[in-house]
Design a protein around this motif. Structure first.
Motif, PDB file in Angstrom:
ATOM      1  N   LEU A  40      12.299   5.361   2.408  1.00  0.00           N
ATOM      2  CA  LEU A  40      12.124   4.812   3.757  1.00  0.00           C
ATOM      3  C   LEU A  40      12.734   3.423   3.879  1.00  0.00           C
ATOM      4  O   LEU A  40      12.571   2.751   4.886  1.00  0.00           O
ATOM      5  N   GLY A  41      13.411   2.996   2.844  1.00  0.00           N
ATOM      6  CA  GLY A  41      14.133   1.734   2.934  1.00  0.00           C
ATOM      7  C   GLY A  41      13.324   0.502   2.595  1.00  0.00           C
ATOM      8  O   GLY A  41      13.705  -0.611   2.925  1.00  0.00           O
ATOM      9  N   GLU A  66       0.820  -1.210   0.000  1.00  0.00           N
ATOM     10  CA  GLU A  66       0.000   0.000   0.000  1.00  0.00           C
ATOM     11  C   GLU A  66       0.852   1.256   0.000  1.00  0.00           C
ATOM     12  O   GLU A  66       0.508   2.258  -0.619  1.00  0.00           O
ATOM     13  N   ALA A  67       1.992   1.182   0.670  1.00  0.00           N
ATOM     14  CA  ALA A  67       2.903   2.323   0.667  1.00  0.00           C
ATOM     15  C   ALA A  67       3.418   2.560  -0.747  1.00  0.00           C
ATOM     16  O   ALA A  67       3.511   3.687  -1.220  1.00  0.00           O
ATOM     17  N   LEU A  68       3.700   1.453  -1.423  1.00  0.00           N
ATOM     18  CA  LEU A  68       4.192   1.534  -2.792  1.00  0.00           C
ATOM     19  C   LEU A  68       3.158   2.179  -3.698  1.00  0.00           C
ATOM     20  O   LEU A  68       3.476   2.987  -4.567  1.00  0.00           O
ATOM     21  N   ARG A  69       1.900   1.822  -3.463  1.00  0.00           N
ATOM     22  CA  ARG A  69       0.824   2.391  -4.266  1.00  0.00           C
ATOM     23  C   ARG A  69       0.712   3.895  -4.030  1.00  0.00           C
ATOM     24  O   ARG A  69       0.513   4.670  -4.958  1.00  0.00           O
ATOM     25  N   GLU A  70       0.897   4.301  -2.774  1.00  0.00           N
ATOM     26  CA  GLU A  70       0.728   5.723  -2.465  1.00  0.00           C
ATOM     27  C   GLU A  70       1.871   6.558  -3.018  1.00  0.00           C
ATOM     28  O   GLU A  70       1.639   7.619  -3.583  1.00  0.00           O
ATOM     29  N   ASP A  71       3.094   6.113  -2.824  1.00  0.00           N
ATOM     30  CA  ASP A  71       4.226   6.915  -3.292  1.00  0.00           C
ATOM     31  C   ASP A  71       5.478   6.048  -3.372  1.00  0.00           C
ATOM     32  O   ASP A  71       6.061   5.691  -2.350  1.00  0.00           O
ATOM     33  N   GLU A  72       5.888   5.769  -4.593  1.00  0.00           N
ATOM     34  CA  GLU A  72       7.011   4.854  -4.747  1.00  0.00           C
ATOM     35  C   GLU A  72       8.332   5.468  -4.278  1.00  0.00           C
ATOM     36  O   GLU A  72       9.161   4.787  -3.672  1.00  0.00           O
ATOM     37  N   ILE A  73       8.486   6.765  -4.529  1.00  0.00           N
ATOM     38  CA  ILE A  73       9.766   7.386  -4.174  1.00  0.00           C
ATOM     39  C   ILE A  73       9.922   7.491  -2.657  1.00  0.00           C
ATOM     40  O   ILE A  73      10.963   7.142  -2.101  1.00  0.00           O
ATOM     41  N   ALA A  74       8.819   7.907  -2.005  1.00  0.00           N
ATOM     42  CA  ALA A  74       8.861   7.975  -0.540  1.00  0.00           C
ATOM     43  C   ALA A  74       9.141   6.596   0.030  1.00  0.00           C
ATOM     44  O   ALA A  74       9.897   6.435   0.998  1.00  0.00           O
ATOM     45  N   CYS A  75       8.542   5.600  -0.602  1.00  0.00           N
ATOM     46  CA  CYS A  75       8.690   4.224  -0.183  1.00  0.00           C
ATOM     47  C   CYS A  75      10.157   3.805  -0.210  1.00  0.00           C
ATOM     48  O   CYS A  75      10.680   3.222   0.736  1.00  0.00           O
ATOM     49  N   ARG A  76      10.804   4.160  -1.314  1.00  0.00           N
ATOM     50  CA  ARG A  76      12.211   3.789  -1.465  1.00  0.00           C
ATOM     51  C   ARG A  76      13.072   4.552  -0.455  1.00  0.00           C
ATOM     52  O   ARG A  76      14.005   3.988   0.118  1.00  0.00           O
TER      53      ARG A  76
END
Lengths: 459, 305
Positions: free
Chosen positions: A319-320, A307-317
Motif C-alpha cells: 500500500l506504499g 499498527e498497519a505494520l503490526r497487522e501485515d507487513e507485506i500488505a503494508c508495503r
C-alpha cells in the motif's frame, strides 16, 4: 473438555502421586542437599524434610485441583453454554471485558493525589516516604512500559534490549551533569534525543529481521551496551558506576535548607520530603506525557502506519507505506521515552551503575507490556502496579517468617515468584489483563474488539 | 605457533561444550520454532546436580575411582536434567502450543528467571568450587618459553563429546524416533496425520536436548571446577549464537557453530582483550543474524504470502 466420564478417587490419587514423584525427581539433589563452603571444601547439608514437605504440597495441590476440575466439568456437562458450541480456543478470553470510565478516573485520581493520601494515612510527610518512593518506582515502570508499548504493542517489533536506551538516558544525564555541570532540565531533552539516536542506530541493522531473531538481536545489543558500560572504565567508571550525580532542582531552585532553597523561597518549613514529592510529580508528569503522546500518535498517519505494520507487513508495503521509516520512528520514539525515564532514574538515585541495566530489567518491562495486554495503555499501568507493587507486598509479609521459621526472607523469593508468574500468566491469560482493544480507525461505529483479533506483529 | 596450538586446544574444548548446548537450541527451534530461552539455565541446573552428586559420591560414599565416579555423575545428571527438561516443556510450553507467537518466548524467559533464582534460593548465591576432579596431562611441545599442554580433562571432554554426538547422530538418523523427530520438523500436521505422536516426539526432543545440556554441564564443571547460579545466561547465549551460526535447525551446524564460537572466544581473549570477549560473542550473534540469518549449514527461509 466436558467429558462424560468423571474420574474416580483412585484415579485422582494415582495421578497426584505421579506428580509428587516428578516433584521428588526435580527436588533431588538440588533441594535435598545444600552445598556450603566448609573448612575442607564444600560440605553437604541434607534437607530431606524440605523435600518431603515440597512433594506433599504438590500432591495435595494436585488432588485439590483435580477435585475442583472434576466438579467444574460435571457442572458444565449439566448446563451446556453457548460458548461450548464450538471448541474453546485455548487461553483466549472473551471480548466482553471492559474498563469502566469510572475505574479509569479513580485510577488517575489516586495517582494524582497519592502524596496527599499517603501523608494523611501515615500521619506526616516523613512516614509517607515509603509509599511515595514506591509510587515513584511504579510510575517509572509505567512510563517504561508505555514507551515499550509503542515498539511492541503498536508497531509489533519485539524488543528485548529496551533497557539499553534506559541506560543511555541515565548515563547521558549522569555524564553531562558531572562533567559539564548541565542542569537536569537541559539534560532531560538531550537524554531523550541521545536515546532516540541510539534507537535509530540499533534499529537500522535490524530492519530486515523478524520475530524471535529480532528479539535475540535486540537482546544482544542490550547486553553489548551493558558490557561496554562495565568495561569502558575511563568514561563510565566501570562496574563502580557514577556517584554524586547532582540532585533535581525545582526549575533551578535547589531543595536545600538555606534561604535560597525551595522551602525558604516559598515560605515553607524545610522538609527533605519536598524533593521526593517533587520527584513523584515529575515522573507522573513524564509518564502522562508518554501516554498522551502515544494516544495522539495513534491517531496520526505514523501511528496508523505502525499498527498497519503490526497487522501485515507485506500488505503494508504494497500500500506504499515506507516500512523503514515506520520501524525506525517506532524504535526512536520508544527509545526516547526510555531515555527520559533513564535520566529521571539517575537524578532520583544520585548513583548509577551497570548493575541497574541488566537483561532482567528488559524482561520485567516486556512482561509488564505483555501482561497488560499489548497495545492497551490502561492494561500496562495496571500490570506495572501488579508486577512492581506485588513483590513489594512480599517484603511486608512478616507472618510468613512465623510460618516458615526464623531467617525466612520473603524478599529472596521475589524473582522466583516473578518467573513463575510470567509462566502462569502466559498459560492462563496470554492476551494480558486487558484483552479488549478499541481500533484506532474504524468504519462506522467504533466498537471494542477482542485482543485475539489483533495481530502481534511479525518483527 | 606454540601459543596458537595451545589456544586451538582450549578453543576446541570450550567449543565442544557450546556445541552440546547448541544442539538443544537447534532441535527445539527446528521442531516447534521457538527459542528455548531457558536452555542455558537447564545447563546450569545440570552443573549443580553434577556437583552435588559428585560430592555425595566422593565425600560420603568414599568412591576413590575418579572414572567410575564421573560415569555415575554423568548418568545421574543426564537422567535428572532430562526430567527437568520434560517437566518444563509440560508445564510452561505445551499449554501454549497454538497460542500467539510471543507467548512461548515470554514463558521461556519466565522459566529462565525461575530456574536461576530457584538455584540461588536453594543453594546460595556464592560460587561453588569443587576440588580438582581430574589432574595431569601430556606435554605436546616444549620450548624454553612456552609449554603446550594437553590436559586429560580436555581429552576427556573432546572424547565424550565425540562419542555422544556419534550416538546422537545415529539416534536421529537411523532410529524410528529420529525419523519421527525429523518428520515433525518438516511438517507437524502431516506427521500427525501419518500417525506420529507429535506431543510425545516434542517431549522427547526436550528430554534429549536437556540430557545433552547435562553432559555439557558435567563437562563444564569438570573443566572449570566452579559454578554459580548465574552461570546459565552467558553460556546459553553463546550456545544459541553457535546454533544460529551453524544454521538453526541443523545438527551438524550446531556442533560446527559451537566449535567456531569456542575458537573465536579463546583466540579473542588470547590476542585482543579478555574483557571484551562477551562483547565479541554478542556481536557475532548480531552480525550473523543480520547478514546471514540462515547460518552456515542451514536452509534459507522462504516467506510465503
Amino acid at each position: 473438555m466436558a467429558d462424560a466420564r468423571t474420574p474416580g478417587l483412585p484415579d485422582i490419587l494415582r495421578d497426584a502421586g505421579l506428580y509428587a514423584l516428578v516433584a521428588f525427581g526435580l527436588c533431588i539433589p538440588i533441594i535435598a542437599y545444600r552445598t556450603d563452603a566448609g573448612p575442607t571444601g564444600l560440605e553437604l547439608t541434607p534437607r530431606w524434610k524440605l523435600v518431603a514437605a515440597f512433594c506433599a504440597a504438590i500432591f495435595a495441590l494436585r488432588v485439590v485441583q483435580r477435585l475442583i476440575l472434576a466438579r467444574r466439568d460435571a457442572r458444565r456437562a449439566l448446563t451446556p453454554s453457548p460458548a461450548q458450541a464450538t471448541e474453546a480456543v485455548q487461553g483466549e478470553p472473551d471480548a466482553g471485558q471492559r474498563v469502566s470510565k469510572l475505574g479509569l478516573y479513580a485510577f488517575l485520581g489516586v495517582a494524582l493525589t497519592l502524596p496527599v493520601i499517603a501523608t494523611t494515612a501515615s500521619g506526616g510527610l516523613g512516614p509517607a516516604r515509603y509509599w511515595i518512593d514506591l509510587g515513584i518506582l511504579i510510575l517509572t515502570y509505567v512510563m517504561l512500559g508505555w514507551g515499550l508499548n509503542i515498539v511492541v504493542g503498536l508497531a509489533g517489533l519485539l524488543d528485548l534490549g529496551y533497557v539499553a536506551f534506559y541506560a543511555v538516558g541515565a548515563y547521558c544525564y549522569a555524564l553531562l551533569s558531572t562533567t559539564f555541570g548541565l542542569s537536569f532540565w537541559i539534560c532531560l531533552p538531550l537524554a531523550g534525543l541521545f536515546a532516540a539516536a541510539w534507537g535509530m542506530v540499533l534499529g537500522f541493522p535490524v530492519l530486515r529481521l523478524r520475530g524471535d531473531y529480532l528479539a535475540i538481536v535486540t537482546l544482544a545489543f542490550g547486553e553489548i551496551i551493558r558490557l561496554v558500560l562495565i568495561n569502558w572504565t575511563d568514561l563510565t567508571g566501570g562496574a563502580a558506576g557514577i556517584s554524586s550525580i547532582p540532585r533535581a532542582t525545582f526549575f533551578g531552585i535547589p531543595f536545600t535548607a538555606d534561604e535560597t532553597g525551595f522551602a525558604a523561597r516559598f515560605g515553607l518549613e524545610f522538609d527533605s520530603m519536598h524533593r521526593v514529592v517533587f520527584l513523584y510529580y515529575l515522573i507522573l508528569g513524564l509518564a502522562l506525557l508518554t501516554n498522551l503522546a502515544t494516544l495522539r500518535l495513534r491517531r496520526m498517519p505514523i501511528g496508523r502506519a505502525w499498527e498497519a505494520l503490526r497487522e501485515d507487513e507485506i500488505a503494508c508495503r504494497s500500500l506504499g507505506i515506507d516500512t523503514t521509516t515506520t520501524k525506525l520512528t517506532a524504535f526512536a520514539l520508544g527509545a526516547a521515552f526510555a531515555g527520559f525515564a533513564g535520566s529521571f532514574f539517575s537524578v532520583r538515585q544520585g548513583f548509577i551503575s551497570p548493575e541497574s541495566f541488566t537483561f532482567l530489567e528488559s524482561a520485567i518491562i516486556l512482561a509488564i507490556v505483555v501482561l497488560g495486554g499489548m497495545g492497551s495503555q490502561v492494561g500496562v499501568a495496571i500490570a506495572a502496579v501488579a508486577m512492581v507493587g506485588g513483590p513489594e507486598l512480599l517484603r511486608n509479609l512478616g507472618f510468613l517468617s512465623a510460618v516458615f521459621g526464623e531467617g525466612f526472607d520473603p524478599n529472596e523469593y521475589r524473582l522466583l515468584l516473578f518467573g513463575l508468574a510470567m509462566v502462569a500468566m502466559m498459560v492462563w491469560r496470554p492476551r494480558g489483563l486487558i484483552s479488549v482493544r478499541v481500533p484506532s480507525v474504524s468504519l462506522g461505529e467504533r466498537r471494542a474488539i477482542s485482543g485475539a483479533h489483533v495481530s502481534e506483529g511479525h518483527g | 605457533m606454540d601459543v596458537f596450538l595451545q589456544q586451538l586446544i582450549n578453543g576446541l574444548t570450550l567449543g565442544s561444550i557450546y556445541g552440546l548446548i547448541a544442539i538443544g537450541y537447534t532441535m527445539v527451534f527446528g521442531i516447534i520454532g521457538m527459542v528455548n530461552f531457558a536452555h542455558g539455565d537447564v545447563f546450569m541446573v545440570s552443573s549443580f546436580i553434577a556437583l552435588i552428586v559428585f560430592l555425595i559420591l566422593t565425600a560420603w560414599l568414599g568412591i576413590s575411582s575418579v572414572a567410575f565416579a564421573l560415569l555415575i555423575v554423568l548418568v545421574v545428571a543426564m537422567a535428572l536434567t532430562a526430567l527437568w527438561g520434560w517437566a518444563i516443556e509440560r508445564v510452561a510450553y505445551r499449554p501454549l502450543r497454538g497460542s500467539f507467537r510471543l507467548a512461548p518466548l515470554i514463558s521461556a524467559i519466565g522459566v529462565s528467571i525461575f530456574l536461576s533464582n530457584f538455584v540461588q534460593v536453594t543453594q546460595g548465591a556464592r560460587n561453588k568450587s569443587t576440588p580438582p576432579m581430574l589432574e595431569g596431562g601430556v606435554v605436546l611441545m616444549q620450548s624454553e618459553s612456552y609449554t603446550v599442554f594437553l590436559s586429560y580433562k580436555q581429552v576427556l571432554i573432546m572424547a565424550v563429546t565425540a562419542v555422544l554426538l556419534t550416538g546422537f547422530w545415529y539416534l536421529v538418523q537411523r532410529t524410528p524416533f529420529g525419523r519421527a523427530q525429523r518428520a515433525c520438523e518438516q511438517d507437524r500436521k502431516m506427521a500427525a496425520l501419518l500417525g506420529i505422536d507429535v506431543d510425545r516426539t516434542i517431549s522427547l526432543t526436550f528430554v534429549l536436548g536437556a540430557a545433552l545440556a547435562a553432559v555439557a554441564g558435567v563437562l563444564y564443571l569438570l573443566y572449570y571446577g566452579v559454578v554459580s547460579f548465574s552461570d546459565g545466561f552467558v553460556p546459553g547465549v553463546k550456545a544459541f549464537t553457535a546454533a544460529v551460526l551453524g544454521g538453526i535447525g541443523s545438527l551438524p551446524g550446531a556442533v560446527l557453530g559451537g566449535l567456531i564460537i569456542g575458537l573465536i572466544e579463546v583466540f579473542w581473549s588470547a590476542y585482543f582483550s579478555i574483557e571484551y570477549k562477551d562483547v565479541a560473542a554478542f556481536s557475532i550473534l548480531a552480525i550473523v543474524l543480520i547478514f546471514m540469518p540462515s547460518g552456515i549449514l542451514g536452509r534459507a527461509e522462504v516467506e510465503k504470502v
